[in-house]
Design a protein around this motif. Sequence first.
Motif, short mmCIF file in Angstrom:
data_model
loop_
_atom_site.label_atom_id
_atom_site.label_comp_id
_atom_site.label_asym_id
_atom_site.label_seq_id
_atom_site.Cartn_x
_atom_site.Cartn_y
_atom_site.Cartn_z
N HIS A 1 4.22 7.09 -3.67
CA HIS A 1 4.55 7.25 -2.26
C HIS A 1 4.32 8.69 -1.81
CE1 HIS A 1 6.37 3.39 -1.22
NE2 HIS A 1 6.93 3.37 -2.43
N GLY B 1 2.88 -0.84 0.78
CA GLY B 1 3.29 -0.10 1.95
C GLY B 1 2.73 -0.70 3.21
N HIS C 1 0.21 4.30 0.20
CA HIS C 1 1.28 4.39 1.20
C HIS C 1 0.86 5.38 2.29
CE1 HIS C 1 5.58 5.78 2.35
NE2 HIS C 1 5.28 4.70 3.01
#
Length: 768
Positions: A443, A335, A401
Motif C-alpha cells: 500500500h 485496492g 493501490h
Amino acid sequence: MKPTAKRTLSLLAGLGIGLAASTSAWSNSTLEQVMKARNLTQKDLLAAAKTYTPSGGRDEFIAFSSGGQSGQVIVYGIPSMRILKYIAVFTPEPWQGYGYEEESRKVLAQGNIQGKALNYGDTHHPAISETKGEYNGRYLFINDKANPRIAVIDLHDFETKQIVVNPVFKSAHGGAFVTENTEYVIEAAQYAAPFENKFVPLEEFNDKYRGGITYWKFNNEKGRIEPENSFTVEAPPYSQDLSDAGKGPSHGWSFTNSFCSERYVGGIERGRPPFEAGCSSKDTDFLHVVNWKKAEELVKAGKAKKVNGHNVITMDVAAKEGVMFLIPEPKSPHGVDVSPDGKYIIVAGKLDSHVTVYSFDKIQAAIKAKKFESKDPYGLPIIALKDATHKQVQLGLGPLHTQYDSKKCVVYTSLYVDSMVAKWDYCEGKVLDKLSIHYNIGHLMTMEGDSVTPQGKYLVAMNKLAIDRFNPVGPLHPQNHQLIDISGEKMELLYDMPLPLGEPHYVVAIKADRLQPAVRYKSGTDSRTDERHPYATRAGREKTERTCDNGKCTIHVWGTAIRSHLTPEIVEAEVGDEIYFHITNLERAQDQTHGFAIYGHSAQMSLEPGKTATAYIKADKEGVYPYYCTEFCSALHLEMQGYLLVRPKGYKATATAMQEGVKYTKADYDTQVKTNLETQAVIDSVVAFITSHNYQEFPTVVGLVEDATDQLEFAKDAKAKSEAAAAKQDWQNAMLWANQWWQYQVKAADLGLRAKTFLEENGAKKIK
C-alpha cells in the motif's frame, strides 16, 4: 572552505537554519567535518531538514498504521516519523494494561468466537470516521483478517472501546472502510465459506460457500457499532477484497474488489494444482458495485434473511432489487479508490500492468439503461468494461493501490513488482513521474488521501521488504515505511522508518489539529465504557470489604493511587479468596500515570489521571505478595508499594508488636518541622507567582494547580496528625507524620514549580 561546504551552508540558510558565527558548535568547519565524517551530501541535509522536528515540536500529521500480526495499531507523526504509541486492539498489551485488567478483558471478550477466547489478531486496514467525506478525528476503525472482526477506537483517548464479530464470515481482509458520514463501516469477506457454522465439503464450494459485504451500522453519538441494525449483502464465492465508499454524487454506493473469480479450489495433497494456479487464470476479476442505500431500505422493509441472527440480503434479492452489479476489473486487484469528487473509481491489478479508471456516471447510465453484457452464474448483472471505463493507463509491473493528491487529477499508484511509485494524471491518462522504493511496495498513503480534501505534501510507501536498509537484527527484518515528499513536480525520498511490530498493511493520516485527545479523565472513569466506574474512590474513602457466601469469600478493595503511595498499603486475605483491586488515580496533572502489578499474578494496570481500573487476583496459595506502582511517577516511586498477605485457612495470629527500624526523638521531630516551615515558604512564593498571572487560561497549569492543591490538603491532614502525636509526646509517630507532611509539600512544590515554568515559557500575563 570547499565549495561543497559553502553551498551546504547557503542551503541551510535558505531553509531557515541560522548558523551564528559566534556559535562554535555550528561553525563552518564543524558542519563540514560532520558531513565528511558521516559521508553526507547536500541532498541528505535537505531531506533531514524536511523531516526534522525540533525538540518539543509537533508533527503536522498523525498517522495510524495497522500493526499486522501484532493485532494492534501503530501511531506515528509525519514528517518526523516518530512512533508515538501502540494502540492495543485485538491482542493483550501490558504497558497499557490491556488484557491484564478486568475492564479491557471485557472488551477483548467481545471478540470471542463461538465461545472461544482469542488473543490473536491480524490488523490490516484502518479508517478514520468522516463527516461529509472529511476526516472528523473522532473514531478509528480497524479490521482483523484472521478472525473477521471490527474494532472501534475512540480518538478522545486512543483506546479500544468495542469489538464486533462478523456472524457470517470466516475471514475478512477487506475492512475497515467508512461511508461519507460514517453511517456504516464496510467489511468484505475474503475466503469464501458457508455462512452457517457447519461443516460443508469443498465439493459443494460453488453451491454453499459464499462471499459477502457487511455494512456495520455506526451510532455516531454513542460511538458504537449497532450489530442489530447492520446487514450483509451476500456475494458469490469470489474472494472479496478491499472496498471504498462513494462520495458526493456516488454517495449511497460502495465498490469492492475481488480475486479468484474462477472459484477455483486447490489441493496440492490431492494432486491438484495449488490455489495460485487456478485463481489467476482469467484476464479479469469482478468489481462489485453495491447500492447500499437501497439495501438499507430492503432491510427496513423486512426483505432480509436472518442467518445466525444477522440480516442478510441474498443474491437473488440483490439481483432482483438492483442492489449489486459486477464489472470486470484488472486481474488480482488490491485496492479500489474513489476520487475526492466521487466521480471516478480507480482499480489496479497486481497481475496486470494497467490501471483502470471507471466513470461513476457511465456506470449509472448502464444501470439505468439496463445495459448488461451478461449475468454471472448467480444471476448478478455484469456491466461491460468498455461501458464503465473512463481511462486505462499502463503504469508498470504489479500496480496495486492508489492514493489522491491535493492537486486535481493527480494520483499515486504503488508498483509492487517494479518496486516503484508512479505519479500520474487520471483525467488525461498520462504518467508524470516514477520513483524507486525499497523494496516491493504494498500500500501507499497520502495525507488524508481517502477523504474529499486530500492534503498532498507527503506520501508514505509501505514496503513489504527491507532487506539491506537497516542494521541486521537477525533473519526477521523490520518493515520499512518510506516517507516521500510529493510537494514538487518530482517525488523525493526523505526517510526510511523501521517498524518492528508485525507487518503493517495500510495507514491513514490526519491533520494533527483535527484531533483533540484528552489528557485526563473525569475522576473515577471507566475508560472502556466512558462512564463512572462503580468502584470509583475518592481520597479518604478507601476501604476493604470481605464478604462470604456458602464458604466462597470475595474481597473488594476500593483503592487510590497518588504520588507516592497506594492506599490501602496492606490487604489481608485467606487462601481461596477472590480479590478485586479497584484503583483510582487521584492525579489531575497531565502525564501523571500510575500502575499496579503484584507478585505471582498476570495483573497490570495503567492508571492515567482520573481513571479507575480493576485487577483480579485469585488467592490460591498462602504467602506474601508485594504489589507496587509500575510507572515511575515521583522521586519516591520505589516507595509506592504494598503487601497482599494471604494466610492459610484456620490461621490464628499471635500477639506481637511491630519492631521499628529507626527510633525517633523530639529533636528529630523539631528538625523536620523546621524543614517543613521553610518548604512552605517556598510554596507560598510559587503560589503568589501563579495566582498573580492568568494561569486559568492555561489548561495544563490548571491541572497542575488542582493536583498541588490536593497535595496541600493531604499535607494539612498529615500536619494535624503529627501535631496530635507530638501533643502526646509520641515522637515516633510525630516524626513520621511530619515527614509525610513534608512529602506532600515536596510534591506540591514540584507541581507548582512546573506550573510556574510553564507560565514563564508560554507568555503568561500578570493580572491585578
